[in-house]
Design an enzyme around this catalytic site. Sequence first.
Site, PDB file in Angstrom:
ATOM      1  CB  CYS A   1      -2.550   3.436  -0.988  1.00 41.12           C
ATOM      2  SG  CYS A   1      -2.717   1.719  -0.408  1.00 41.12           S
TER       3      CYS A   1
ATOM      4  CB  CYS B   1      -0.962  -1.410  -0.375  1.00 42.49           C
ATOM      5  SG  CYS B   1      -0.246  -1.280   1.271  1.00 42.49           S
TER       6      CYS B   1
ATOM      7  CB  CYS C   1       0.783   1.785  -1.680  1.00 40.66           C
ATOM      8  SG  CYS C   1       0.955   2.305   0.053  1.00 40.66           S
TER       9      CYS C   1
ATOM     10  CB  CYS D   1      -2.448   0.718   3.177  1.00 38.99           C
ATOM     11  SG  CYS D   1      -1.230   2.033   3.165  1.00 38.99           S
TER      12      CYS D   1
END
Length: 378
Positions: free
Chosen positions: A81, A47, A51, A78
């Site tokens: 994000c 991430c 995030c 992810c």
Amino acid sequence: MARTMEHAKGSRGLPVAEDPRWARVLARDRTADGQFWYSVATTGVYCRPSCPSRPANPENVGLHETLEAARATGFRPCKRCKPDGPSLDAENAAIVAKACRLIESSDAPPSLADLAAAVGRSPGYLHRLFKASTGLTPKDYAVGRRAARVRDNLTADNTVTEAIYDAGFNSSGRFYEKSTEMLGMTPSRYRAGGENEDIRFAVGASSLGAILVASSAKGVAAILIGDDPDDLARDLQDRFPKARLIGGDAQYEALVAKVVGLVEAPGLGLDLPLDVRGTAFQQRVWQALREIPAGETASYTDIALRIGLPKAVRAVAGACAANNIALAIPCHRVVRNDGALSGYAWGVERKRTFLEREKPALGPRPAAGPGEGGMKAE
């Protein structure tokens, strides 16, 4: 277990929980995006620091200096994000830039709905985003661009009528309704470079140095404070380079005496009309300053919140620094977040004195911080 413990070490050798970057992850700090990435062993994702996902156990987290290092974990990006793509701030900046280009290239100001459709966002979202980024609504930005286009055309060889239609006005009547507000004077006078505008001025003396007061037909346009009267006169010439400066007579010097009285007792205020010249954003800031009661202070952050633009702290500081009318527009009442004195165009010691004169019951004020000679936002 060995893999978990290995993963819980940041790239700098510290345990993740003790690494300063982990605090930025917990704060979802957008300014950290692009500076480092983190991965989570239990979910198998990596991430960006901002995030919005629920914070992971730091024992399961790895911190990575580069995107390539995060990818090398073998985890997937992810979905929330999207760490492989541009950050949300970068995306939003691109949206606002595209909207600005559309406004600038349009003959007539586009509607909010048309702008939103062009950038692929809802009208409400675009309105909030645009205002947070620029300090203006799309409509205000469009008005400002049209005004700039009119000014550019009037200073060229175009006639006033040509300038009106080239700026996108579909009738001269609609333009003349707003022309004085837009230009600060009539179009014909502006086209002449403001050369026929009379600015009367006079210089007085106070306990804090020389005071220059200048007025247009509309009201007080400048109050300047300094040590050398000649320097103040040159400063006035720089601020109104094409106006005709006229020395004040005895009657005008009586007005200067009122301003000198304001220096000695700034809490009394100045009951005179003002000729406030600035952008729409600057005027919003200056109006907020005038609403700060004598004897009180506000931070740059406070002012940004009051005008509904909490992220525009630095722009607020810039508007304070651009103020031409000392005391009557009380930028001396703006301090840093910790209460310390920041820079002031007419000297920090004068700022300290004005505040002490407005609120004599106060105890000693915090000492000015480093770099107080320049306007700084917190």
